[in-house]
Write a protein that holds these residues in place. Structure first.
Motif, PDB file in Angstrom:
ATOM      1  N   TYR A   1       0.829  -1.205   0.000  1.00 51.63           N
ATOM      2  CA  TYR A   1       0.000   0.000   0.000  1.00 51.63           C
ATOM      3  C   TYR A   1       0.865   1.257   0.000  1.00 51.63           C
ATOM      4  O   TYR A   1       0.627   2.182  -0.775  1.00 51.63           O
ATOM      5  CB  TYR A   1      -0.933  -0.010   1.212  1.00 51.63           C
ATOM      6  N   ALA A   2       1.861   1.278   0.851  1.00 51.02           N
ATOM      7  CA  ALA A   2       2.739   2.447   0.944  1.00 51.02           C
ATOM      8  C   ALA A   2       3.454   2.716  -0.384  1.00 51.02           C
ATOM      9  O   ALA A   2       3.632   3.869  -0.780  1.00 51.02           O
ATOM     10  CB  ALA A   2       3.761   2.251   2.061  1.00 51.02           C
ATOM     11  N   ASN A   3       3.831   1.657  -1.074  1.00 54.02           N
ATOM     12  CA  ASN A   3       4.576   1.814  -2.323  1.00 54.02           C
ATOM     13  C   ASN A   3       3.687   2.013  -3.552  1.00 54.02           C
ATOM     14  O   ASN A   3       4.141   2.577  -4.545  1.00 54.02           O
ATOM     15  CB  ASN A   3       5.464   0.583  -2.561  1.00 54.02           C
ATOM     16  N   GLN A   4       2.450   1.541  -3.505  1.00 54.98           N
ATOM     17  CA  GLN A   4       1.636   1.494  -4.727  1.00 54.98           C
ATOM     18  C   GLN A   4       0.314   2.258  -4.675  1.00 54.98           C
ATOM     19  O   GLN A   4      -0.401   2.299  -5.671  1.00 54.98           O
ATOM     20  CB  GLN A   4       1.323   0.029  -5.069  1.00 54.98           C
ATOM     21  N   HIS A   5      -0.029   2.859  -3.540  1.00 53.23           N
ATOM     22  CA  HIS A   5      -1.339   3.508  -3.454  1.00 53.23           C
ATOM     23  C   HIS A   5      -1.513   4.628  -4.479  1.00 53.23           C
ATOM     24  O   HIS A   5      -2.561   4.742  -5.105  1.00 53.23           O
ATOM     25  CB  HIS A   5      -1.623   4.028  -2.047  1.00 53.23           C
ATOM     26  N   ARG A   6      -0.497   5.431  -4.661  1.00 54.95           N
ATOM     27  CA  ARG A   6      -0.610   6.527  -5.638  1.00 54.95           C
ATOM     28  C   ARG A   6      -0.852   5.979  -7.039  1.00 54.95           C
ATOM     29  O   ARG A   6      -1.614   6.547  -7.820  1.00 54.95           O
ATOM     30  CB  ARG A   6       0.652   7.391  -5.624  1.00 54.95           C
TER      31      ARG A   6
ATOM     32  N   GLU B   1      -0.575 -15.624  -4.066  1.00 57.92           N
ATOM     33  CA  GLU B   1       0.631 -14.807  -3.947  1.00 57.92           C
ATOM     34  C   GLU B   1       0.631 -13.767  -5.059  1.00 57.92           C
ATOM     35  O   GLU B   1       0.111 -14.005  -6.139  1.00 57.92           O
ATOM     36  CB  GLU B   1       1.873 -15.681  -4.067  1.00 57.92           C
ATOM     37  N   ILE B   2       1.251 -12.662  -4.772  1.00 59.24           N
ATOM     38  CA  ILE B   2       1.356 -11.599  -5.771  1.00 59.24           C
ATOM     39  C   ILE B   2       2.756 -11.638  -6.347  1.00 59.24           C
ATOM     40  O   ILE B   2       3.729 -11.341  -5.648  1.00 59.24           O
ATOM     41  CB  ILE B   2       1.055 -10.227  -5.147  1.00 59.24           C
ATOM     42  N   THR B   3       2.849 -12.019  -7.618  1.00 60.06           N
ATOM     43  CA  THR B   3       4.158 -12.071  -8.262  1.00 60.06           C
ATOM     44  C   THR B   3       4.443 -10.794  -9.048  1.00 60.06           C
ATOM     45  O   THR B   3       5.588 -10.424  -9.216  1.00 60.06           O
ATOM     46  CB  THR B   3       4.248 -13.284  -9.209  1.00 60.06           C
ATOM     47  N   SER B   4       3.392 -10.150  -9.533  1.00 60.25           N
ATOM     48  CA  SER B   4       3.543  -8.907 -10.281  1.00 60.25           C
ATOM     49  C   SER B   4       2.579  -7.874  -9.707  1.00 60.25           C
ATOM     50  O   SER B   4       1.455  -7.728 -10.189  1.00 60.25           O
ATOM     51  CB  SER B   4       3.250  -9.151 -11.767  1.00 60.25           C
ATOM     52  N   PRO B   5       3.013  -7.160  -8.666  1.00 60.74           N
ATOM     53  CA  PRO B   5       2.098  -6.230  -7.999  1.00 60.74           C
ATOM     54  C   PRO B   5       1.517  -5.164  -8.925  1.00 60.74           C
ATOM     55  O   PRO B   5       0.328  -4.886  -8.875  1.00 60.74           O
ATOM     56  CB  PRO B   5       2.948  -5.583  -6.913  1.00 60.74           C
ATOM     57  N   ALA B   6       2.348  -4.588  -9.780  1.00 60.87           N
ATOM     58  CA  ALA B   6       1.872  -3.517 -10.656  1.00 60.87           C
ATOM     59  C   ALA B   6       0.774  -4.024 -11.585  1.00 60.87           C
ATOM     60  O   ALA B   6      -0.257  -3.369 -11.768  1.00 60.87           O
ATOM     61  CB  ALA B   6       3.033  -2.939 -11.461  1.00 60.87           C
ATOM     62  N   GLY B   7       0.971  -5.194 -12.157  1.00 64.58           N
ATOM     63  CA  GLY B   7      -0.021  -5.755 -13.075  1.00 64.58           C
ATOM     64  C   GLY B   7      -1.310  -6.125 -12.368  1.00 64.58           C
ATOM     65  O   GLY B   7      -2.410  -5.816 -12.844  1.00 64.58           O
ATOM     66  N   LEU B   8      -1.198  -6.788 -11.222  1.00 61.15           N
ATOM     67  CA  LEU B   8      -2.381  -7.196 -10.468  1.00 61.15           C
ATOM     68  C   LEU B   8      -3.184  -5.980 -10.023  1.00 61.15           C
ATOM     69  O   LEU B   8      -4.409  -5.949 -10.158  1.00 61.15           O
ATOM     70  CB  LEU B   8      -1.984  -8.026  -9.253  1.00 61.15           C
ATOM     71  N   LEU B   9      -2.507  -4.973  -9.515  1.00 59.20           N
ATOM     72  CA  LEU B   9      -3.201  -3.778  -9.054  1.00 59.20           C
ATOM     73  C   LEU B   9      -3.881  -3.051 -10.202  1.00 59.20           C
ATOM     74  O   LEU B   9      -4.997  -2.541 -10.048  1.00 59.20           O
ATOM     75  CB  LEU B   9      -2.227  -2.854  -8.328  1.00 59.20           C
ATOM     76  N   ALA B  10      -3.248  -3.006 -11.363  1.00 57.48           N
ATOM     77  CA  ALA B  10      -3.863  -2.364 -12.522  1.00 57.48           C
ATOM     78  C   ALA B  10      -5.131  -3.105 -12.940  1.00 57.48           C
ATOM     79  O   ALA B  10      -6.163  -2.484 -13.227  1.00 57.48           O
ATOM     80  CB  ALA B  10      -2.874  -2.306 -13.683  1.00 57.48           C
ATOM     81  N   VAL B  11      -5.068  -4.429 -12.961  1.00 58.53           N
ATOM     82  CA  VAL B  11      -6.243  -5.225 -13.326  1.00 58.53           C
ATOM     83  C   VAL B  11      -7.354  -5.017 -12.309  1.00 58.53           C
ATOM     84  O   VAL B  11      -8.509  -4.777 -12.681  1.00 58.53           O
ATOM     85  CB  VAL B  11      -5.875  -6.725 -13.442  1.00 58.53           C
ATOM     86  N   PHE B  12      -7.037  -5.106 -11.031  1.00 54.69           N
ATOM     87  CA  PHE B  12      -8.046  -4.926  -9.986  1.00 54.69           C
ATOM     88  C   PHE B  12      -8.656  -3.523 -10.061  1.00 54.69           C
ATOM     89  O   PHE B  12      -9.862  -3.358  -9.883  1.00 54.69           O
ATOM     90  CB  PHE B  12      -7.451  -5.154  -8.602  1.00 54.69           C
TER      91      PHE B  12
END
Length: 110
Positions: A17-22, A61-72
């Motif tokens: 969250y701290a790294n990816q919320h923005r 497990e989250i292997t690609s946080p940026a991709g998963l967050l974009a999809v979600f």
């Protein structure tokens, strides 16, 4: 899942969250219609984090946080508009119901 596992997941999610919320907020904002950005962006971004927490609790497990967050993030915005469309289509016009009752009463009198 025991308490220690949940605490580890929570710590990992807090760091994510701290790294990816923005980034999540930016994706949600860009995906929303301009007129909806101010009203819904923060709420929908928070919904994304709830989706991530549920995803982790299911043992994923989250292997690609940026991709998963974009999809979600995109899925959450699309779901928002789908549910809004359903609510609009199923809403009834209160004036229409009153007009129908009035017409029925007039027909009964005539």
């Amino acid at each position: 899942m025991n308490r220690t596992d949940e605490q580890a997941l929570a710590a990992g999610l807090a760091e994510l969250y701290a790294n990816q919320h923005r980034r999540v907020l930016g994706i949600v904002t860009r995906t929303l219609r301009v007129e909806d950005q101010a009203a819904y962006a923060e709420d929908l971004a928070q919904d994304v984090w709830l989706m991530v927490w549920q995803y982790l609790l299911r043992g994923n497990e989250i292997t690609s946080p940026a991709g998963l967050l974009a999809v979600f993030a995109r899925r959450r915005v699309y779901a928002h508009y789908r549910s809004a469309r359903v609510r609009r289509e199923s809403a009834t016009d209160p004036q229409s119901a009153a007009l129908d009752r009035l017409c029925a009463e007039l027909e009964a009198v005539a």
